[in-house]
Every structure is written in structure tokens, then in C-alpha cells.
Design a protein around this motif. Structure first.
Motif, PDB file in Angstrom:
ATOM      1  N   ALA A   1     -11.757   1.139  -7.232  1.00 52.46           N
ATOM      2  CA  ALA A   1     -12.690   1.105  -5.889  1.00 52.46           C
ATOM      3  C   ALA A   1     -11.158   0.069  -5.851  1.00 52.46           C
ATOM      4  CB  ALA A   1     -14.141   0.869  -6.455  1.00 52.46           C
ATOM      5  N   GLU A   2     -12.131  -1.231  -6.142  1.00 50.89           N
ATOM      6  CA  GLU A   2     -11.787  -2.978  -5.331  1.00 50.89           C
ATOM      7  C   GLU A   2      -9.842  -2.568  -4.939  1.00 50.89           C
ATOM      8  OE1 GLU A   2     -11.692  -6.849  -6.656  1.00 50.89           O
ATOM      9  OE2 GLU A   2      -9.254  -6.431  -6.905  1.00 50.89           O
ATOM     10  N   ALA A   3      -9.367  -2.602  -5.993  1.00 48.32           N
ATOM     11  CA  ALA A   3      -7.960  -1.265  -4.530  1.00 48.32           C
ATOM     12  C   ALA A   3      -7.971  -0.871  -3.816  1.00 48.32           C
ATOM     13  CB  ALA A   3      -6.706  -1.359  -5.658  1.00 48.32           C
ATOM     14  N   CYS A   4      -8.324   1.033  -4.147  1.00 50.18           N
ATOM     15  CA  CYS A   4      -8.382   1.106  -2.887  1.00 50.18           C
ATOM     16  C   CYS A   4      -8.495   0.876  -1.380  1.00 50.18           C
ATOM     17  CB  CYS A   4      -9.256   2.218  -3.522  1.00 50.18           C
ATOM     18  SG  CYS A   4      -8.385   3.710  -4.435  1.00 50.18           S
ATOM     19  N   ASN A   5     -10.442   0.189  -1.558  1.00 46.29           N
ATOM     20  CA  ASN A   5     -10.329  -0.864  -0.207  1.00 46.29           C
ATOM     21  C   ASN A   5     -10.037  -1.426   0.208  1.00 46.29           C
ATOM     22  OD1 ASN A   5     -13.093  -0.126   0.430  1.00 46.29           O
ATOM     23  ND2 ASN A   5     -13.070   0.399  -1.869  1.00 46.29           N
ATOM     24  N   MET A   6      -9.087  -2.160  -1.099  1.00 42.65           N
ATOM     25  CA  MET A   6      -7.467  -3.631  -0.336  1.00 42.65           C
ATOM     26  C   MET A   6      -6.993  -2.748   0.211  1.00 42.65           C
ATOM     27  SD  MET A   6      -7.821  -6.309  -3.230  1.00 42.65           S
ATOM     28  CE  MET A   6      -9.323  -7.397  -3.539  1.00 42.65           C
ATOM     29  N   ALA A   7      -6.561  -1.811  -0.741  1.00 43.36           N
ATOM     30  CA  ALA A   7      -4.791  -0.422  -0.039  1.00 43.36           C
ATOM     31  C   ALA A   7      -5.607  -0.401   0.982  1.00 43.36           C
ATOM     32  CB  ALA A   7      -4.476  -0.122  -0.768  1.00 43.36           C
ATOM     33  N   LYS A   8      -6.767  -0.459   1.523  1.00 42.12           N
ATOM     34  CA  LYS A   8      -7.288   0.969   2.806  1.00 42.12           C
ATOM     35  C   LYS A   8      -7.257  -0.354   4.450  1.00 42.12           C
ATOM     36  CE  LYS A   8      -9.184   2.931   6.925  1.00 42.12           C
ATOM     37  NZ  LYS A   8      -9.801   2.026   7.499  1.00 42.12           N
TER      38      LYS A   8
ATOM     39  N   SER B   1       5.379  -0.829 -21.002  1.00 40.02           N
ATOM     40  CA  SER B   1       3.835  -0.446 -20.851  1.00 40.02           C
ATOM     41  C   SER B   1       3.173  -0.298 -19.968  1.00 40.02           C
ATOM     42  CB  SER B   1       2.993  -0.016 -22.170  1.00 40.02           C
ATOM     43  OG  SER B   1       2.918  -1.523 -22.460  1.00 40.02           O
ATOM     44  N   GLY B   2       2.264   0.179 -18.915  1.00 39.35           N
ATOM     45  CA  GLY B   2       1.535  -0.374 -17.876  1.00 39.35           C
ATOM     46  C   GLY B   2       2.008   0.236 -17.197  1.00 39.35           C
ATOM     47  N   TYR B   3       1.554  -0.236 -15.979  1.00 39.65           N
ATOM     48  CA  TYR B   3       2.239  -0.124 -14.417  1.00 39.65           C
ATOM     49  C   TYR B   3       3.569  -0.358 -13.794  1.00 39.65           C
ATOM     50  CZ  TYR B   3       2.387   0.391  -8.936  1.00 39.65           C
ATOM     51  OH  TYR B   3       2.686   1.044  -8.316  1.00 39.65           O
ATOM     52  N   GLN B   4       4.194   0.196 -13.747  1.00 39.90           N
ATOM     53  CA  GLN B   4       5.343   0.119 -13.923  1.00 39.90           C
ATOM     54  C   GLN B   4       6.038  -0.181 -11.798  1.00 39.90           C
ATOM     55  OE1 GLN B   4       8.403  -0.303 -15.408  1.00 39.90           O
ATOM     56  NE2 GLN B   4       6.214  -1.332 -16.736  1.00 39.90           N
ATOM     57  N   PHE B   5       7.186  -1.150 -11.170  1.00 42.44           N
ATOM     58  CA  PHE B   5       7.654  -0.745  -9.800  1.00 42.44           C
ATOM     59  C   PHE B   5       8.537   0.030  -9.658  1.00 42.44           C
ATOM     60  CE2 PHE B   5       5.267  -5.227 -10.437  1.00 42.44           C
ATOM     61  CZ  PHE B   5       4.049  -5.340  -9.336  1.00 42.44           C
TER      62      PHE B   5
ATOM     63  N   ALA C   1      -3.035   1.094  -5.905  1.00 43.44           N
ATOM     64  CA  ALA C   1      -4.662   1.860  -6.550  1.00 43.44           C
ATOM     65  C   ALA C   1      -4.437   3.054  -6.057  1.00 43.44           C
ATOM     66  CB  ALA C   1      -5.362   1.508  -4.882  1.00 43.44           C
ATOM     67  N   ALA C   2      -3.236   3.584  -6.243  1.00 44.10           N
ATOM     68  CA  ALA C   2      -2.866   5.308  -6.499  1.00 44.10           C
ATOM     69  C   ALA C   2      -2.911   5.100  -7.345  1.00 44.10           C
ATOM     70  CB  ALA C   2      -1.798   5.868  -5.324  1.00 44.10           C
ATOM     71  N   TRP C   3      -2.083   4.811  -8.203  1.00 41.20           N
ATOM     72  CA  TRP C   3      -1.351   4.861  -9.931  1.00 41.20           C
ATOM     73  C   TRP C   3      -3.067   4.271 -10.591  1.00 41.20           C
ATOM     74  CZ3 TRP C   3      -2.488   1.262 -13.940  1.00 41.20           C
ATOM     75  CH2 TRP C   3      -1.941   1.768 -15.026  1.00 41.20           C
ATOM     76  N   LEU C   4      -3.831   3.869 -10.481  1.00 35.89           N
ATOM     77  CA  LEU C   4      -5.126   3.155 -10.816  1.00 35.89           C
ATOM     78  C   LEU C   4      -6.254   4.213 -11.092  1.00 35.89           C
ATOM     79  CD1 LEU C   4      -5.958  -0.713 -10.172  1.00 35.89           C
ATOM     80  CD2 LEU C   4      -4.980   0.355 -12.321  1.00 35.89           C
ATOM     81  N   HIS C   5      -6.307   5.177  -9.969  1.00 30.98           N
ATOM     82  CA  HIS C   5      -6.600   5.765  -9.724  1.00 30.98           C
ATOM     83  C   HIS C   5      -6.436   7.763 -10.277  1.00 30.98           C
ATOM     84  CE1 HIS C   5      -9.235   9.151  -7.857  1.00 30.98           C
ATOM     85  NE2 HIS C   5      -8.527  10.088  -8.154  1.00 30.98           N
ATOM     86  N   ASP C   6      -5.133   7.232 -10.335  1.00 26.08           N
ATOM     87  CA  ASP C   6      -4.706   8.597 -11.307  1.00 26.08           C
ATOM     88  C   ASP C   6      -4.690   8.127 -12.943  1.00 26.08           C
ATOM     89  OD1 ASP C   6      -3.661  10.248  -9.092  1.00 26.08           O
ATOM     90  OD2 ASP C   6      -2.106   9.199  -8.594  1.00 26.08           O
ATOM     91  N   ASN C   7      -4.961   7.475 -12.959  1.00 28.10           N
ATOM     92  CA  ASN C   7      -4.854   7.048 -14.007  1.00 28.10           C
ATOM     93  C   ASN C   7      -6.282   6.580 -15.465  1.00 28.10           C
ATOM     94  OD1 ASN C   7      -2.257   6.533 -16.145  1.00 28.10           O
ATOM     95  ND2 ASN C   7      -2.006   5.959 -14.041  1.00 28.10           N
ATOM     96  N   LYS C   8      -7.153   6.786 -13.501  1.00 35.05           N
ATOM     97  CA  LYS C   8      -8.680   6.755 -14.375  1.00 35.05           C
ATOM     98  C   LYS C   8      -8.752   5.457 -14.717  1.00 35.05           C
ATOM     99  CE  LYS C   8      -9.369  11.868 -15.469  1.00 35.05           C
ATOM    100  NZ  LYS C   8      -8.078  12.723 -14.892  1.00 35.05           N
ATOM    101  N   LEU C   9      -9.192   4.971 -14.324  1.00 36.88           N
ATOM    102  CA  LEU C   9      -9.104   3.012 -14.446  1.00 36.88           C
ATOM    103  C   LEU C   9     -10.167   3.135 -13.095  1.00 36.88           C
ATOM    104  CD1 LEU C   9      -5.389   1.726 -15.701  1.00 36.88           C
ATOM    105  CD2 LEU C   9      -7.957   2.694 -17.089  1.00 36.88           C
TER     106      LEU C   9
END
Length: 421
Positions: free
Chosen positions: A350-357, A33-37, A339-347
Motif C-alpha cells: 500500500a505505501e509503495a503503491c501510493n508513493m509510486a502513483k 534473493s529479494g528484489y532485483q533491479f 510497488a508492482a513487485w511487492l504486490h505480485d509477491n503478495k507483500l
């Protein structure tokens, strides 16, 4: 291959690792379960198809259009016809029914062959996500099928005296009849550095419509047709040689109905913030693609260019900067995927998207710079297109959110340091 024909992985599902020898008892095998690489198989299929379409245009065309400030209309149309620019539009509106993870693959795929499309972060990311979440049934029915088909919407928030400080927005919208807020509204003000107005059907415009109990601005987003009366656009002449044009917009009592408000009157910050994470994801994807293209081009050049009988790539002075840039680009790609995975899973993303950008923009600028250096004088030659690519990478380090504002966000929200502004 159209995205609608691709097998979809439901949000929250995991992707199994390839089969192999059984794990010894007690060993750590693939998580259940959870995020996969390992990305879903459809991502590789989408990316390959997008690269194939985009490669027919390539860096030579991109650079030529950048020098003339001529939008990449043919490439945009081909990707739209194949269904890729509507990949995150809900299926009931003619889209692919996927998410920002897939749109990021599209944006990165085109950029990775030398064709970064700036309006993917505006029209496809910000505006699709805002309308899909907050648009009225009528707005969704009118606009989402158009966006799925490749039509464009601009987005207007920045102003000459209110760049990153949205609370200082001076563009106002006032009801024609103060006693009838359900009637028409008049928009007055100025917007600055707005991309792709000349390519768009309408502009999602952020306005101030009041003040809350704490004295802060109440915002409303209005859909304003580009041909609306009393709306004028003046092109900004920018030195960065990119295809997409920038504009200053003047709203002189532009009249719109209350039904043009997205999310309702005075609710603008909520839909606005729901568009910011997708904006950061898409801009990070463009940067990762730019970095990958630049490093592929530089590595190919360094393998074949010989001085004193030896390929220049054999020298650490050339190879190490490229290798370091590659590390940074791929680290940014991992941050982007998360970041995209968190957004798509409605989690909370914000932090991940800012850091990724921020990471991706820094990595792209460094990668193109290293590629130019590896090419020597040819790094400045028109035929290689690296200077036009540098212009786009450098723009994305400033916009749609500057590195400094990302650092402010991380300092305040992640490290819990006192607010500095």
C-alpha cells in the motif's frame, strides 16, 4: 509476440546479473534473493512488442482522438488480440498468467509512444485483480475470459458528495425481499466521473448495503450490465482533451441478482482495497510512459531546432529542465517497479503503491510542461499533441487518487502523525 509465449519468472525468483569477472573475495556481488533491479528478460520483450503495435497509432492519432473524445478502440483491439491486455488474467481463463508488473510494462509501453490508455487502470487493473481474487467461480468464468480478450468493465465508486471519502457513499443496494437477501437487490443512487461506460459491458458498482457495529458503512460491489433497466448515463463535457469519455450514472432501482455481488454481500471494502493497489500501479505506469514520451519528443526537438546557429538543447535554460524532469521520471519508474513487485509477491504494497502513483503523476506533469516549454510556441501546436498529453497527465494527478490523499496516507500510516481528516 504473445505474453503466453514469453518465458515466465516465478514470483519470488530472482533474475541473475549478466556474467562477468569474478568478484573479489569479500566483495558485494549480486544478491541471491529479494528484489532485483534488473527486470526479467520478458519485460523488455513485452515492452518492445507493445511499443511496436502502439507506434502504428502514435501521438497524432491520440491527439486527434482526444480532440473528438473518441476512444482508441483500434489500438485497444490490436493489443488485446496480441494478448497484452489480458497479461495479468490467470491462464485458466485465457490470460497470460502474469501479474501487475507485466501489466505495468504494457501500460507504460503504450504511453511511451504517445498512446496512454486510461482504461488499462480500470478494466485491466482494478477489475481483473478484484475478480481474480474475489469473484465467484461463475463470475470468473463469465468475465475473466472476456477481459483477457479485450472486453471492458467500468468501475463506479465516486459520487458528487463522496469523492475520496468512501464511507460517505450514498448509493444503496437493498434486497427486494428483506427476508431473502439471496434474492434480487435494488440499487439506487448516483455515480460521478465514471470512465469508459460507453465502451464497457458492465459496471462494477460500489454500493452501501448496511452499517457495521461501529456505525460505518458496509459496502458491496455489484456487477451491473450497462444496458440494465433503470440505469442511465449522462456524459460529462470535460475540457481535458482525452479520448476516454466521462459519465454521471443514475441508478433508479436497478435490479440485480444477489449472484452479481463480488465477494459477497457486505464484504465490499476487502475486494475494493484489493483493487486500489493495482489501480495505483497502473496509473503510475501510464504517468511514467507519458513522461518518457514527452521527454523523448522534447530532446529530439531540442537537438534539431536551431536559433542563432546553435541547437536550443545546447542551452542550459532548455537542457536543465528536461534533465531534471528525466531524473524525476526515472525515479518514479523505480518506485513503480518496486510497488508492482511487492504486490505480485503478495507483500504489503500500500505505501509503495501510493508513493509510486504520487511521484509518477508529479513527474509526468512536470515532464510534459518542460517539453511544452522546450518547444516554445510549437508546444501548443496541434501537430505535436503535447497539450492533449498534458490533459491526461493532469487528470492522473487528480485521479484515481489525489496527491493530497496520498500525502494524508503517508502522514498517517508511514510517519504515524495524527489523522487530519
Amino acid at each position: 509476440m504473445r505474453p503466453s509465449a514469453v518465458h515466465r519468472t516465478r514470483r519470488g525468483d530472482t533474475v541473475s546479473a549478466p556474467s562477468g569477472p569474478a568478484q573479489p573475495a569479500g566483495s558485494a556481488g549480486p544478491s541471491s534473493s529479494g528484489y532485483q533491479f534488473l527486470p526479467p528478460p520478458e519485460h523488455a520483450e513485452i515492452r518492445a512488442a507493445v511499443r511496436q503495435i502502439s507506434a502504428g497509432h502514435g501521438i497524432t492519432e491520440y491527439a486527434a482522438r482526444g480532440r473528438k473524445s473518441a476512444p482508441q478502440t483500434q489500438l485497444w483491439a490490436e493489443l488485446a488480440d496480441a494478448g497484452f491486455l489480458g497479461v495479468n488474467v490467470p491462464e485458466q481463463f485465457g490470460g497470460g498468467g502474469m501479474g501487475m508488473s507485466e501489466l505495468a510494462v504494457v501500460a507504460e509501453g503504450a504511453a511511451s509512444v504517445g498512446c496512454p490508455l486510461l482504461l488499462t487502470l480500470v478494466s485491466c487493473a482494478i477489475n481483473v485483480e478484484i475478480l481474480a481474487r474475489h469473484g465467484s467461480a461463475e463470475q470468473q468464468q463469465e468475465w475473466l475470459p472476456k477481459l483477457a480478450a479485450g472486453r471492458k468493465l467500468a468501475f463506479a465508486i465516486t459520487e458528487p458528495d463522496a469523492g475520496s471519502n468512501s464511507h460517505q457513499i450514498a448509493t444503496t443496494a437493498k434486497p427486494v425481499d428483506p427476508g431473502d437477501p439471496a434474492g434480487d437487490w435494488l440499487i439506487s443512487g448516483q455515480k460521478y466521473y465514471i470512465s469508459g461506460v460507453d465502451e464497457s459491458d458492465a459496471i462494477l458498482t460500489v454500493t452501501r448495503t448496511g452499517t457495521d457495529e461501529r456505525g460505518r458503512a458496509e459496502m458491496t460491489l455489484f456487477l451491473v450490465p450497462v444496458d440494465a433497466d433503470q440505469l442511465t448515463a449522462h456524459r460529462i463535457d470535460v475540457a481535458a482533451q482525452i479520448p476516454d469519455r466521462q459519465f454521471t450514472l443514475f441508478y433508479d432501482d436497478v435490479r440485480v441478482p444477489a449472484s452479481a455481488a463480488v465477494g459477497g454481500i457486505g464484504t465490499g471494502f476487502r475486494p475494493l482495497f484489493d483493487g486500489l493497489n493495482p489501480e495505483r500501479i497502473a496509473s503510475a505506469a501510464l504517468c511514467v510512459g507519458i513522461g518518457r514520451y514527452a521527454l523523448d519528443a522534447a530532446a529530439d526537438y531540442a537537438r534539431n531546432r536551431q536559433v542563432w546557429g546553435t541547437p536550443i538543447g545546447a542551452h542550459q535554460g532548455v537542457s536543465h529542465p528536461l534533465a531534471q524532469a528525466k531524473i524525476n521520471v526515472e525515479l518514479a519508474a523505480l518506485a513503480l517497479s518496486r510497488a508492482a513487485w511487492l504486490h505480485d509477491n503478495k507483500l504489503d504494497a500500500a505505501e509503495a503503491c501510493n508513493m509510486a502513483k504520487a511521484a509518477a503523476a508529479d513527474a509526468a506533469v512536470a515532464a510534459v510542461d518542460a517539453a511544452i516549454q522546450a518547444h516554445g510556441g510549437n508546444g501548443l501546436a496541434q501537430e505535436y499533441g503535447l497539450m492533449q498529453l498534458y490533459g491526461m497527465a493532469r487528470l492522473l494527478r487528480i485521479a484515481p487518487v489525489s496527491k493530497e490523499m496520498v500525502l494524508n496516507y503517508v502522514a498517517q500510516h508511514t510517519l504515524k502523525l495524527p489523522r487530519s481528516y
